[in-house]
Design a protein around this motif. Structure first.
Motif, PDB file in Angstrom:
ATOM      1  N   GLU A 204      -9.484   6.841   3.195  1.00  0.00           N
ATOM      2  CA  GLU A 204      -9.169   7.323   4.389  1.00  0.00           C
ATOM      3  C   GLU A 204      -7.651   6.823   4.801  1.00  0.00           C
ATOM      4  OE1 GLU A 204     -12.760   7.815   7.680  1.00  0.00           O
ATOM      5  OE2 GLU A 204     -11.723   5.744   7.148  1.00  0.00           O
ATOM      6  N   VAL A 205      -7.180   5.678   4.251  1.00  0.00           N
ATOM      7  CA  VAL A 205      -5.673   5.579   4.287  1.00  0.00           C
ATOM      8  C   VAL A 205      -4.493   5.740   3.075  1.00  0.00           C
ATOM      9  CG1 VAL A 205      -6.513   3.545   5.982  1.00  0.00           C
ATOM     10  CG2 VAL A 205      -6.058   3.336   3.231  1.00  0.00           C
ATOM     11  N   GLN A 206      -5.843   6.309   1.839  1.00  0.00           N
ATOM     12  CA  GLN A 206      -4.655   6.695   1.112  1.00  0.00           C
ATOM     13  C   GLN A 206      -3.229   6.942   0.725  1.00  0.00           C
ATOM     14  OE1 GLN A 206      -6.370   9.406  -1.974  1.00  0.00           O
ATOM     15  NE2 GLN A 206      -5.767   8.469  -3.718  1.00  0.00           N
ATOM     16  N   GLY A 207      -2.413   6.637   0.448  1.00  0.00           N
ATOM     17  CA  GLY A 207      -0.768   6.843   1.006  1.00  0.00           C
ATOM     18  C   GLY A 207       0.201   6.540   2.155  1.00  0.00           C
ATOM     19  N   ARG A 208      -1.308   5.250   2.604  1.00  0.00           N
ATOM     20  CA  ARG A 208      -0.251   5.379   4.154  1.00  0.00           C
ATOM     21  C   ARG A 208       0.032   3.081   4.323  1.00  0.00           C
ATOM     22  NH1 ARG A 208      -4.674   6.793   7.665  1.00  0.00           N
ATOM     23  NH2 ARG A 208      -3.713   6.528   9.520  1.00  0.00           N
ATOM     24  N   VAL A 209      -0.631   3.168   2.687  1.00  0.00           N
ATOM     25  CA  VAL A 209      -0.274   1.180   2.533  1.00  0.00           C
ATOM     26  C   VAL A 209       0.496   1.925   1.642  1.00  0.00           C
ATOM     27  CG1 VAL A 209      -2.296   1.051   4.146  1.00  0.00           C
ATOM     28  CG2 VAL A 209      -2.724   0.824   1.330  1.00  0.00           C
ATOM     29  N   PRO A 210       0.597   0.410   0.553  1.00  0.00           N
ATOM     30  CA  PRO A 210       1.688   0.217  -0.327  1.00  0.00           C
ATOM     31  C   PRO A 210       0.359   0.109  -1.442  1.00  0.00           C
ATOM     32  CG  PRO A 210       2.413  -1.389   0.767  1.00  0.00           C
ATOM     33  CD  PRO A 210       1.697  -0.950   1.654  1.00  0.00           C
ATOM     34  N   GLU A 211       0.319   0.375  -2.629  1.00  0.00           N
ATOM     35  CA  GLU A 211      -0.007   0.692  -3.678  1.00  0.00           C
ATOM     36  C   GLU A 211      -0.697  -0.245  -3.987  1.00  0.00           C
ATOM     37  OE1 GLU A 211       0.181   2.105  -8.631  1.00  0.00           O
ATOM     38  OE2 GLU A 211       1.425   2.506  -7.476  1.00  0.00           O
ATOM     39  N   GLY A 212       0.166  -1.936  -3.781  1.00  0.00           N
ATOM     40  CA  GLY A 212      -0.761  -2.827  -4.272  1.00  0.00           C
ATOM     41  C   GLY A 212      -1.709  -3.018  -2.997  1.00  0.00           C
ATOM     42  N   VAL A 213      -1.307  -2.644  -2.177  1.00  0.00           N
ATOM     43  CA  VAL A 213      -2.378  -3.872  -0.663  1.00  0.00           C
ATOM     44  C   VAL A 213      -3.617  -2.345  -1.673  1.00  0.00           C
ATOM     45  CG1 VAL A 213      -2.824  -3.001   1.279  1.00  0.00           C
ATOM     46  CG2 VAL A 213       0.052  -4.035   0.291  1.00  0.00           C
ATOM     47  N   ALA A 214      -3.613  -1.679  -1.530  1.00  0.00           N
ATOM     48  CA  ALA A 214      -4.548  -0.745  -1.812  1.00  0.00           C
ATOM     49  C   ALA A 214      -5.463  -0.607  -3.109  1.00  0.00           C
ATOM     50  CB  ALA A 214      -4.170   1.115  -2.357  1.00  0.00           C
ATOM     51  N   GLN A 215      -5.182  -1.277  -3.678  1.00  0.00           N
ATOM     52  CA  GLN A 215      -5.923  -1.667  -5.735  1.00  0.00           C
ATOM     53  C   GLN A 215      -6.502  -3.528  -4.780  1.00  0.00           C
ATOM     54  OE1 GLN A 215      -2.358  -2.040  -8.487  1.00  0.00           O
ATOM     55  NE2 GLN A 215      -2.455  -0.158  -8.496  1.00  0.00           N
ATOM     56  N   ARG A 216      -5.667  -3.799  -3.690  1.00  0.00           N
ATOM     57  CA  ARG A 216      -6.357  -5.703  -3.571  1.00  0.00           C
ATOM     58  C   ARG A 216      -7.467  -5.499  -2.868  1.00  0.00           C
ATOM     59  NH1 ARG A 216      -0.617  -6.464  -4.016  1.00  0.00           N
ATOM     60  NH2 ARG A 216      -0.725  -6.759  -2.065  1.00  0.00           N
ATOM     61  N   HIS A 217      -7.503  -4.320  -1.562  1.00  0.00           N
ATOM     62  CA  HIS A 217      -7.646  -4.568  -0.423  1.00  0.00           C
ATOM     63  C   HIS A 217      -9.045  -3.169  -0.197  1.00  0.00           C
ATOM     64  CE1 HIS A 217      -6.058  -8.404   1.151  1.00  0.00           C
ATOM     65  NE2 HIS A 217      -4.311  -7.657   0.511  1.00  0.00           N
ATOM     66  N   SER A 218     -10.129  -3.755   0.696  1.00  0.00           N
ATOM     67  CA  SER A 218     -10.900  -2.257   0.644  1.00  0.00           C
ATOM     68  C   SER A 218     -11.457  -2.186   2.005  1.00  0.00           C
ATOM     69  CB  SER A 218     -12.155  -2.897  -0.293  1.00  0.00           C
ATOM     70  OG  SER A 218     -12.988  -3.752  -0.239  1.00  0.00           O
ATOM     71  N   HIS A 219     -11.030  -3.171   2.765  1.00  0.00           N
ATOM     72  CA  HIS A 219     -11.494  -3.584   4.574  1.00  0.00           C
ATOM     73  C   HIS A 219     -10.438  -2.823   4.640  1.00  0.00           C
ATOM     74  CE1 HIS A 219     -16.018  -4.903   3.518  1.00  0.00           C
ATOM     75  NE2 HIS A 219     -15.203  -5.787   2.592  1.00  0.00           N
ATOM     76  N   PHE A 220      -9.927  -2.104   5.355  1.00  0.00           N
ATOM     77  CA  PHE A 220      -8.820  -1.818   6.467  1.00  0.00           C
ATOM     78  C   PHE A 220      -8.926  -0.627   7.845  1.00  0.00           C
ATOM     79  CE2 PHE A 220      -8.035  -0.305   2.165  1.00  0.00           C
ATOM     80  CZ  PHE A 220      -6.735  -0.892   1.585  1.00  0.00           C
ATOM     81  N   GLN A 221      -8.415  -1.017   9.117  1.00  0.00           N
ATOM     82  CA  GLN A 221      -8.583  -0.716   9.975  1.00  0.00           C
ATOM     83  C   GLN A 221      -7.447  -0.128  10.431  1.00  0.00           C
ATOM     84  OE1 GLN A 221      -8.672  -5.001  12.191  1.00  0.00           O
ATOM     85  NE2 GLN A 221     -10.258  -4.194  13.599  1.00  0.00           N
ATOM     86  N   GLN A 222      -7.549   1.065  11.478  1.00  0.00           N
ATOM     87  CA  GLN A 222      -6.579   2.178  11.671  1.00  0.00           C
ATOM     88  C   GLN A 222      -6.585   1.912  13.016  1.00  0.00           C
ATOM     89  OE1 GLN A 222      -7.201   6.040   9.446  1.00  0.00           O
ATOM     90  NE2 GLN A 222      -9.106   6.111  10.386  1.00  0.00           N
ATOM     91  N   CYS A 223      -5.181   2.538  13.620  1.00  0.00           N
ATOM     92  CA  CYS A 223      -5.174   2.918  14.759  1.00  0.00           C
ATOM     93  C   CYS A 223      -5.041   3.925  15.389  1.00  0.00           C
ATOM     94  CB  CYS A 223      -4.026   2.713  15.514  1.00  0.00           C
ATOM     95  SG  CYS A 223      -3.435   2.481  17.512  1.00  0.00           S
ATOM     96  N   PRO A 224      -5.907   4.242  16.404  1.00  0.00           N
ATOM     97  CA  PRO A 224      -6.045   6.205  16.750  1.00  0.00           C
ATOM     98  C   PRO A 224      -5.053   6.914  17.379  1.00  0.00           C
ATOM     99  CG  PRO A 224      -7.796   4.724  17.880  1.00  0.00           C
ATOM    100  CD  PRO A 224      -6.698   4.466  16.753  1.00  0.00           C
ATOM    101  N   GLY A 225      -3.934   6.067  18.090  1.00  0.00           N
ATOM    102  CA  GLY A 225      -2.914   5.922  18.677  1.00  0.00           C
ATOM    103  C   GLY A 225      -1.246   6.063  17.458  1.00  0.00           C
ATOM    104  N   CYS A 226      -0.948   5.797  17.466  1.00  0.00           N
ATOM    105  CA  CYS A 226       0.386   4.991  16.635  1.00  0.00           C
ATOM    106  C   CYS A 226       0.216   4.669  15.342  1.00  0.00           C
ATOM    107  CB  CYS A 226       1.467   3.614  16.587  1.00  0.00           C
ATOM    108  SG  CYS A 226       0.434   2.258  15.961  1.00  0.00           S
ATOM    109  N   GLN A 227      -1.127   5.219  14.453  1.00  0.00           N
ATOM    110  CA  GLN A 227      -1.871   5.264  13.134  1.00  0.00           C
ATOM    111  C   GLN A 227      -1.256   4.448  12.491  1.00  0.00           C
ATOM    112  OE1 GLN A 227      -3.212   7.974  12.823  1.00  0.00           O
ATOM    113  NE2 GLN A 227      -3.014   8.746  14.544  1.00  0.00           N
ATOM    114  N   ARG A 228      -0.885   4.071  12.576  1.00  0.00           N
ATOM    115  CA  ARG A 228      -0.447   2.283  11.910  1.00  0.00           C
ATOM    116  C   ARG A 228      -2.228   1.981  11.165  1.00  0.00           C
ATOM    117  NH1 ARG A 228       3.438   1.887  16.148  1.00  0.00           N
ATOM    118  NH2 ARG A 228       5.269   0.539  15.213  1.00  0.00           N
TER     119      ARG A 228
END
Length: 253
Positions: A204-228
């Motif tokens: 769901e967050v692919q392309g919205r986080v740095p590539e290195g972060v995507a490789q190191r982490h599997s748990h994310f949270q997202q904001c439905p308001g500002c999309q952070r």
């Protein structure tokens, strides 16, 4: 004709607002007219939202009570217990399980800290004083401000003046003042826009986080308001350390 006088004493943290020579002691005040207790107290310094009990000659009164000459006025904050005073005599309103806040322009970093702890916190850099007071009243929010003029507006029911200027120290003050540690829900709210966060998968967050972060982490949270998108990086670790410190402070008091 002799001056009409009464004796006043402020207790506990209310002395922060009183002239140094009047702190922690009774003093004589000359009455002008017949002011309400609220107006008299605020003319001497303390804002009414920080007052919890007012005694006139040992008997509790409300803010609308008219001050009279030849009486003794004792004024207490919520942090100082007053023996043998009935529950209904306390002027400070009880907090809901999850209190909500509104902060003035100078407390932007504190607003981020409170959101990080999971509290619904309104802040903008262009809130006018009348809007701050009105939203605080209409939405039952605790007003946090270092502007005593705003805090003394009659429509403000719950409010606090942070004594510290450092945001982290302000946070400790507010957490202690309102007993927030048991109510904290860390990392459940967006620190940028205040919206509740939802969990997100790596897809769901692919392309919205740095590539290195995507490789190191599997748990994310997202904001439905500002999309952070948020993940447990070094900033998260610093905030977790702050949360742990706040919990330890409560255990030590």
């Amino acid at each position: 004709m002799s001056a009409r006088q009464l004796t006043v004493r402020f207790h506990g943290a209310l002395n922060d607002f009183v002239a140094p020579e009047r702190r922690e002691q009774a003093f004589t005040h000359v009455l002008q007219g017949s002011p309400s207790v609220k107006d008299l107290i605020e003319s001497l310094g303390p804002p009414h939202p920080e007052v919890d009990v007012v005694l006139v000659d040992g008997k509790p009164v409300g803010f609308g009570h008219r001050a009279e000459a030849d009486t003794n006025l004792d004024v207490y904050p919520a942090s100082v217990p007053v023996p043998q005073v009935a529950k209904e005599a306390h002027l400070a309103s009880p907090l809901p399980e999850m209190p909500r806040f509104i902060l003035d322009v100078g407390l932007g970093r504190l607003s981020g800290f409170l959101r990080m702890l999971g509290f619904d916190t309104l802040w903008r850099n262009d809130y006018a004083d009348d809007l701050l007071a009105r939203l605080s009243h209409d939405e039952s929010r605790v007003l946090l401000t270092r502007d005593l003029g705003v805090l003394k507006r009659s429509e403000v029911v719950q409010g606090y003046y942070p004594r510290a200027t450092d945001p982290a120290h302000q946070l400790v003050e507010v957490v202690r003042r309102y007993g927030l540690t048991s109510r904290m829900r860390p990392f459940s709210r967006c620190i940028a826009c205040n919206a509740p966060l939802s969990t997100a998968t790596p897809d769901e967050v692919q392309g919205r986080v740095p590539e290195g972060v995507a490789q190191r982490h599997s748990h994310f949270q997202q904001c439905p308001g500002c999309q952070r998108v948020f993940w447990p990086g070094t900033h998260h670790e610093r905030m977790q350390n702050l949360v742990d410190t706040l919990r330890k402070l409560e255990q030590s008091t």
